[in-house]
Design a protein around this motif. Structure first.
Motif, PDB file in Angstrom:
ATOM      1  N   ASP A  18       0.807  -1.219   0.000  1.00  0.00           N
ATOM      2  CA  ASP A  18       0.000   0.000   0.000  1.00  0.00           C
ATOM      3  C   ASP A  18       0.848   1.281   0.000  1.00  0.00           C
ATOM      4  OD1 ASP A  18       0.926  -0.226   2.588  1.00  0.00           O
ATOM      5  OD2 ASP A  18      -1.021   0.094   3.542  1.00  0.00           O
ATOM      6  N   SER A  19       2.157   1.155  -0.251  1.00  0.00           N
ATOM      7  CA  SER A  19       2.983   2.359  -0.376  1.00  0.00           C
ATOM      8  C   SER A  19       2.853   2.922  -1.787  1.00  0.00           C
ATOM      9  CB  SER A  19       4.441   2.059  -0.023  1.00  0.00           C
ATOM     10  OG  SER A  19       5.000   1.137  -0.922  1.00  0.00           O
ATOM     11  N   HIS A  20       3.208   4.182  -1.951  1.00  0.00           N
ATOM     12  CA  HIS A  20       2.936   4.851  -3.235  1.00  0.00           C
ATOM     13  C   HIS A  20       3.906   4.412  -4.339  1.00  0.00           C
ATOM     14  CE1 HIS A  20       6.009   7.615  -1.612  1.00  0.00           C
ATOM     15  NE2 HIS A  20       6.262   7.917  -2.872  1.00  0.00           N
ATOM     16  N   TYR A  45      -1.802   3.572 -11.092  1.00  0.00           N
ATOM     17  CA  TYR A  45      -2.446   3.348  -9.794  1.00  0.00           C
ATOM     18  C   TYR A  45      -1.630   4.064  -8.731  1.00  0.00           C
ATOM     19  CZ  TYR A  45      -4.858  -0.290 -12.353  1.00  0.00           C
ATOM     20  OH  TYR A  45      -5.609  -0.947 -13.279  1.00  0.00           O
ATOM     21  N   PRO A  46      -2.263   4.513  -7.659  1.00  0.00           N
ATOM     22  CA  PRO A  46      -1.507   5.191  -6.604  1.00  0.00           C
ATOM     23  C   PRO A  46      -0.649   4.245  -5.770  1.00  0.00           C
ATOM     24  CG  PRO A  46      -3.821   5.044  -5.990  1.00  0.00           C
ATOM     25  CD  PRO A  46      -3.699   4.536  -7.409  1.00  0.00           C
ATOM     26  N   ASP A  47      -1.056   2.967  -5.702  1.00  0.00           N
ATOM     27  CA  ASP A  47      -0.321   1.966  -4.924  1.00  0.00           C
ATOM     28  C   ASP A  47      -0.668   0.577  -5.446  1.00  0.00           C
ATOM     29  OD1 ASP A  47      -2.824   1.171  -3.701  1.00  0.00           O
ATOM     30  OD2 ASP A  47      -2.566   2.776  -2.246  1.00  0.00           O
ATOM     31  N   GLY A  48      -0.012  -0.436  -4.911  1.00  0.00           N
ATOM     32  CA  GLY A  48      -0.238  -1.797  -5.366  1.00  0.00           C
ATOM     33  C   GLY A  48      -1.609  -2.339  -5.013  1.00  0.00           C
ATOM     34  N   PHE A  82       7.084  -4.974  -7.905  1.00  0.00           N
ATOM     35  CA  PHE A  82       5.947  -5.886  -7.841  1.00  0.00           C
ATOM     36  C   PHE A  82       5.432  -6.135  -9.254  1.00  0.00           C
ATOM     37  CE2 PHE A  82       6.293  -3.944  -3.749  1.00  0.00           C
ATOM     38  CZ  PHE A  82       5.878  -4.900  -2.844  1.00  0.00           C
ATOM     39  N   PHE A  83       5.281  -7.400  -9.621  1.00  0.00           N
ATOM     40  CA  PHE A  83       4.771  -7.780 -10.937  1.00  0.00           C
ATOM     41  C   PHE A  83       3.313  -8.201 -10.811  1.00  0.00           C
ATOM     42  CE2 PHE A  83       9.194  -7.973 -11.859  1.00  0.00           C
ATOM     43  CZ  PHE A  83       9.316  -7.812 -13.223  1.00  0.00           C
ATOM     44  N   PHE A  84       2.473  -7.630 -11.671  1.00  0.00           N
ATOM     45  CA  PHE A  84       1.053  -7.956 -11.726  1.00  0.00           C
ATOM     46  C   PHE A  84       0.720  -8.439 -13.134  1.00  0.00           C
ATOM     47  CE2 PHE A  84       1.588  -4.684  -8.563  1.00  0.00           C
ATOM     48  CZ  PHE A  84       0.700  -5.010  -7.550  1.00  0.00           C
ATOM     49  N   GLU A  85      -0.360  -9.213 -13.247  1.00  0.00           N
ATOM     50  CA  GLU A  85      -0.819  -9.638 -14.567  1.00  0.00           C
ATOM     51  C   GLU A  85      -2.329  -9.623 -14.635  1.00  0.00           C
ATOM     52  OE1 GLU A  85      -0.248 -13.644 -15.883  1.00  0.00           O
ATOM     53  OE2 GLU A  85      -1.401 -14.469 -14.248  1.00  0.00           O
ATOM     54  N   LYS A  86      -2.822  -9.470 -15.848  1.00  0.00           N
ATOM     55  CA  LYS A  86      -4.232  -9.650 -16.188  1.00  0.00           C
ATOM     56  C   LYS A  86      -4.266 -10.493 -17.446  1.00  0.00           C
ATOM     57  CE  LYS A  86      -6.944  -5.710 -14.670  1.00  0.00           C
ATOM     58  NZ  LYS A  86      -7.786  -4.578 -15.100  1.00  0.00           N
TER      59      LYS A  86
END
Length: 95
Positions: A18-20, A45-48, A82-86
């Protein structure tokens, strides 16, 4: 239609999700946009946590390593990655 992967890499201010956001990259396997395109200086996004709420799945976070003595204040790579996927079926929409 075939599923295609979208990847979002967020670099956060610290190890908390939740950090920026201090940096980011986006890669779109659907063909809806070019890799790392962005016409804004604002992060997506502002954070994860906001990315999670929007449907991105967290697939990897950086290993937390303490700095070696004497280099605590040196500049280097962004370490809170941090790696995210959709997965998307529609190549006309980039989320």
């Amino acid at each position: 239609m075939t599923l295609r992967q979208q990847v979002l890499v967020l670099y956060l201010a610290n190890s908390a999700l939740d950090s920026h956001v201090v940096g980011w990259s986006r890669y779109d396997g659907t063909g809806a946009s070019q890799p790392t395109t962005g016409d804004s200086d604002e992060p997506p996004y502002p954070d994860g946590v906001a990315a999670l709420r929007d449907g991105w799945r967290l697939i990897q976070a950086s290993q937390l390593l303490p700095p070696q003595p004497g280099v605590e204040y040196g500049t280097s790579f962004l370490k809170h990655e941090f790696f995210f996927e959709k997965l998307s079926q529609d190549s006309s929409t980039l989320e």
